[in-house]
Design an enzyme around this catalytic site. Structure first.
Site, PDB file in Angstrom:
ATOM      1  N   GLU A   1       6.233   1.104  -4.262  1.00  0.00           N
ATOM      2  CA  GLU A   1       6.259   0.215  -3.099  1.00  0.00           C
ATOM      3  C   GLU A   1       5.308  -0.959  -3.333  1.00  0.00           C
ATOM      4  O   GLU A   1       4.193  -0.772  -3.829  1.00  0.00           O
ATOM      5  CB  GLU A   1       5.836   1.037  -1.877  1.00  0.00           C
ATOM      6  CG  GLU A   1       6.631   0.822  -0.644  1.00  0.00           C
ATOM      7  CD  GLU A   1       8.109   1.229  -0.750  1.00  0.00           C
ATOM      8  OE1 GLU A   1       8.931   0.349  -1.075  1.00  0.00           O
ATOM      9  OE2 GLU A   1       8.433   2.391  -0.486  1.00  0.00           O
TER      10      GLU A   1
ATOM     11  N   THR B   1       5.508  -3.075  -5.491  1.00  0.00           N
ATOM     12  CA  THR B   1       5.365  -3.298  -6.932  1.00  0.00           C
ATOM     13  C   THR B   1       6.347  -4.365  -7.414  1.00  0.00           C
ATOM     14  O   THR B   1       6.117  -4.974  -8.447  1.00  0.00           O
ATOM     15  CB  THR B   1       5.660  -1.993  -7.707  1.00  0.00           C
ATOM     16  OG1 THR B   1       6.816  -1.396  -7.127  1.00  0.00           O
ATOM     17  CG2 THR B   1       4.506  -1.029  -7.635  1.00  0.00           C
TER      18      THR B   1
ATOM     19  N   ALA C   1      13.445  -0.709  10.329  1.00  0.00           N
ATOM     20  CA  ALA C   1      13.009   0.651  10.009  1.00  0.00           C
ATOM     21  C   ALA C   1      12.607   0.786   8.542  1.00  0.00           C
ATOM     22  O   ALA C   1      12.362   1.867   8.044  1.00  0.00           O
ATOM     23  CB  ALA C   1      14.118   1.643  10.333  1.00  0.00           C
TER      24      ALA C   1
ATOM     25  N   SER D   1      16.031  -1.800   4.900  1.00  0.00           N
ATOM     26  CA  SER D   1      16.690  -2.992   4.353  1.00  0.00           C
ATOM     27  C   SER D   1      18.015  -3.355   5.000  1.00  0.00           C
ATOM     28  O   SER D   1      19.003  -3.622   4.317  1.00  0.00           O
ATOM     29  CB  SER D   1      16.911  -2.839   2.852  1.00  0.00           C
ATOM     30  OG  SER D   1      15.712  -2.694   2.216  1.00  0.00           O
TER      31      SER D   1
ATOM     32  N   SER E   1      18.477  -6.122   6.383  1.00  0.00           N
ATOM     33  CA  SER E   1      18.737  -7.532   6.061  1.00  0.00           C
ATOM     34  C   SER E   1      19.316  -7.672   4.658  1.00  0.00           C
ATOM     35  O   SER E   1      20.227  -8.475   4.437  1.00  0.00           O
ATOM     36  CB  SER E   1      17.480  -8.382   6.247  1.00  0.00           C
ATOM     37  OG  SER E   1      16.441  -7.916   5.447  1.00  0.00           O
TER      38      SER E   1
ATOM     39  N   GLU F   1      15.963 -14.761   1.834  1.00  0.00           N
ATOM     40  CA  GLU F   1      14.740 -14.311   2.522  1.00  0.00           C
ATOM     41  C   GLU F   1      13.630 -15.347   2.360  1.00  0.00           C
ATOM     42  O   GLU F   1      12.927 -15.682   3.316  1.00  0.00           O
ATOM     43  CB  GLU F   1      14.248 -12.976   1.943  1.00  0.00           C
ATOM     44  CG  GLU F   1      15.196 -11.823   2.127  1.00  0.00           C
ATOM     45  CD  GLU F   1      15.092 -11.144   3.486  1.00  0.00           C
ATOM     46  OE1 GLU F   1      14.152 -11.445   4.246  1.00  0.00           O
ATOM     47  OE2 GLU F   1      15.968 -10.308   3.778  1.00  0.00           O
TER      48      GLU F   1
ATOM     49  N   ASP G   1      15.144  -4.659  -2.653  1.00  0.00           N
ATOM     50  CA  ASP G   1      16.125  -4.304  -1.621  1.00  0.00           C
ATOM     51  C   ASP G   1      17.513  -4.832  -1.969  1.00  0.00           C
ATOM     52  O   ASP G   1      18.520  -4.133  -1.864  1.00  0.00           O
ATOM     53  CB  ASP G   1      15.701  -4.873  -0.263  1.00  0.00           C
ATOM     54  CG  ASP G   1      14.311  -4.407   0.142  1.00  0.00           C
ATOM     55  OD1 ASP G   1      13.770  -3.505  -0.525  1.00  0.00           O
ATOM     56  OD2 ASP G   1      13.784  -4.939   1.116  1.00  0.00           O
TER      57      ASP G   1
HETATM   58  C1  GLA Z   1      10.192  -4.994   1.476  1.00  0.00           C
HETATM   59  C2  GLA Z   1      10.571  -6.095   0.487  1.00  0.00           C
HETATM   60  C3  GLA Z   1      10.721  -5.545  -0.917  1.00  0.00           C
HETATM   61  C4  GLA Z   1       9.505  -4.714  -1.329  1.00  0.00           C
HETATM   62  C5  GLA Z   1       9.165  -3.702  -0.239  1.00  0.00           C
HETATM   63  C6  GLA Z   1       7.901  -2.956  -0.541  1.00  0.00           C
HETATM   64  O1  GLA Z   1      11.238  -4.078   1.622  1.00  0.00           O
HETATM   65  O2  GLA Z   1      11.769  -6.708   0.880  1.00  0.00           O
HETATM   66  O3  GLA Z   1      10.939  -6.593  -1.830  1.00  0.00           O
HETATM   67  O4  GLA Z   1       8.420  -5.528  -1.636  1.00  0.00           O
HETATM   68  O5  GLA Z   1       9.027  -4.325   1.015  1.00  0.00           O
HETATM   69  O6  GLA Z   1       8.048  -2.174  -1.661  1.00  0.00           O
END
Ligand code: GLA
Length: 378
Positions: free
Chosen positions: A31, A33, A119, A122, A124, A156, A168
Site C-alpha cells: 500500500e 508503494t 470504501a 477503487s 473511480s 485522476e 487501481d
Molecule cells: C489509492 C491510489 C493508489 C494507491 C493506493 C494506496 O487507492 O489510487 O494508486 O496509492 O491508494 O496503496
C-alpha cells in the site's frame, strides 16, 4: 444491474448500445508503494461498473448515472468540463484519450456500479477503466492495456486532483479471475499469482467501516510529497530500493514526519515480496503476519488509518484472524481480512457486535471473489 441499465438507456435514448464492464479491486499487500516505484499485489473483484454505450453521431456526450439518478451532457473540448464529480471521470477519460491522439466523438451512456463508494475499493478506477476500455473498442483506437490504465490515472491527476499511483487502474484493466497480480511499478513488469485461499482453508473478507474516505483534497497527496522529498534527499528518483540504513543516515536532514512516512514505505517493499514468496509456499501464516505489520505501519508511521479501522484490526487479532489490515489509500474504508474457515463466523459476528456497540452501526461484510477486469459483456 444490466437490466436496469438497459431499461433506462431505452427510455432515455430509444435505442440499444453495447455493454462494457470493469472491476473494483482488493490489494493483499503493498500500500502506498505504487507512486514510490515499488510493488503492489492487487486483484480485480466481482464488484465494479457496467456501462451501456452507443455512439450518437454528434460531438456531445450524454451520460446518465443510474445510481445517482443524475444526467449530464458535455462536449469533448477542454472548456466543456462538466461540474458533476462523476461526469468529470468520464470527461477526463475522453480528454486523456484525445491528448494521446485518439479520435473520438459523442456517445450516449447509462452506467451503474456496485462497488461501495469511498470504501477503498477503487470505484473511480472501475469507472475510468470501463470507459477507457469501451471507447478504445468502439472507436478502434488500438490503445494497449497499460496505456488504458494510464489514461485512468491521468484522469485522476488532471481532472480529479488525486496524484494517485497506477495500482487501481492497472488492477481493474488487467484483472483475471482467481489471480492476484504482482506489479513492479518501476519497470511495470507484472506476474499473475493463482490465489485460491479457499482451497487452503482460508477466506478473504472485507469489513467496510463505512467511514467514507475522500482522497480528493485529502492528505493522500501530502503523503506522496513526503516520499518524494525523502527520495530527493537520498538522491533517488523513488523511495523504491532505499534501505533503512540509508534512511537512518539522512534522518537529521528530513522532518520527523517525512522520516516516519519513508520508514513505512521502505518496510512495505520487503513485506510485499515476503507475502508473494509465502503465498507460493502456501504459508498463509506469514502472509497474515505481514498484513498486520502493514496495518500498524499505515496507522502509526504513515498515519492514514482511523480509529474505526484500528479497532477492526484489533478485534480481528483478538479473534485469531490470520491477517487483517486497512486496505487502499486510507482515511476510512475497509479492512481486508484473511481468516481461517473455522473462525470465520465467530469473527464476523464478534466484529459486527463490538463495532456496533462502539460506533452505533455494523461494519459491512464483503466476501472477496477475485474476478476479471475490463471487458465487453455479451
Ligand atoms: C489509492 C491510489 C493508489 C494507491 C493506493 C494506496 O487507492 O489510487 O494508486 O496509492 O491508494 O496503496
Amino acid at each position: 444491474m444490466k437490466t436496469r441499465i438497459a431499461e433506462k438507456f431505452q427510455s432515455l435514448f430509444q435505442t440499444e448500445g453495447e455493454f462494457f464492464a470493469s472491476a473494483g479491486r482488493i490489494n493483499l499487500i503493498g500500500e502506498h508503494t505504487d507512486y514510490n516505484g515499488g510493488f503492489v499485489f492487487p486483484g480485480a473483484i466481482d464488484k465494479g461498473m457496467i456501462a451501456e454505450i452507443k455512439l450518437n453521431g454528434t460531438a456531445t456526450v450524454r451520460a446518465f448515472a443510474l445510481d445517482l439518478d443524475e444526467y449530464c451532457e458535455f462536449g469533448l473540448n477542454e472548456e466543456d468540463a462538466p461540474s458533476q464529480g462523476w461526469a468529470r471521470y468520464i470527461f477526463g477519460v475522453c480528454r486523456e484519450i484525445q491528448k494521446r491522439g485518439g479520435v473520438i466523438a459523442g456517445f450516449d451512456t447509462v452506467f451503474a456500479g456496485d462497488v461501495p463508494l469511498g470504501a477503498g475499493m477503487s470505484s473511480s478506477a472501475a469507472l475510468e477503466s470501463t470507459f477507457a476500455f469501451a471507447l478504445n473498442e468502439l472507436f478502434n483506437l488500438g490503445i494497449d492495456k497499460f496505456e488504458l490504465a494510464r489514461i485512468g490515472q491521468s484522469t485522476e491527476h488532471n481532472y480529479v486532483g488525486v496524484k494517485c499511483g497506477i495500482m487501481d487502474q492497472f488492477a481493474s484493466v488487467f484483472g483475471k479471475a482467481g489471480h492476484l497480480m504482482r506489479l513492479d511499478c518501476r519497470s511495470m513488469e507484472f506476474e499473475y499469482f493463482p490465489f485460491a485461499p479457499d482451497q487452503n482453508g482460508y477466506k478473504v473478507v472485507l469489513l467496510n467501516s463505512c467511514v467514507k474516505h475522500e482522497l480528493v483534497g485529502s492528505p493522500y497527496n501530502d503523503r506522496r510529497n513526503s516520499c518524494e522529498r525523502v527520495a530527493k534527499v537520498l538522491g533517488q528518483e523513488f523511495l523504491r530500493g532505499a534501505t533503512m540504513e540509508q534512511l537512518e543516515a539522512v534522518k537529521d536532514q528530513i522532518s520527523e514526519e517525512d522520516y516516519l512516512r519513508a520508514r513505512y514505505v521502505i518496510g512495505e517493499e520487503k513485506r510485499v515480496l515476503d507475502v508473494c514468496e509465502a503465498l507460493q509456499k502456501g504459508d498463509y501464516e506469514t502472509v497474515g503476519a505481514r498484513m498486520y505489520e502493514t496495518h500498524w505501519g499505515m496507522s502509526k508511521d504513515y498515519e492514514v488509518s482511523c480509529e474505526e479501522l484500528d479497532f477492526l484490526a484489533t478485534v480481528a487479532k483478538e479473534c485469531g484472524v490470520t491477517g487483517s489490515r486497512i486496505m487502499g489509500g486510507g482515511f476510512g474504508g475497509c479492512t481486508i481480512n484473511l481468516v481461517k474457515e473455522e473462525l470465520y463466523d465467530n469473527f464476523i459476528a464478534t466484529a459486527k457486535a463490538a463495532f456496533a456497540e462502539k460506533y452505533g452501526h455494523e461494519p459491512i461484510e464483503i466476501p472477496v471473489v477475485i474476478s476479471d477486469g475490463a471487458r465487453k459483456l455479451a
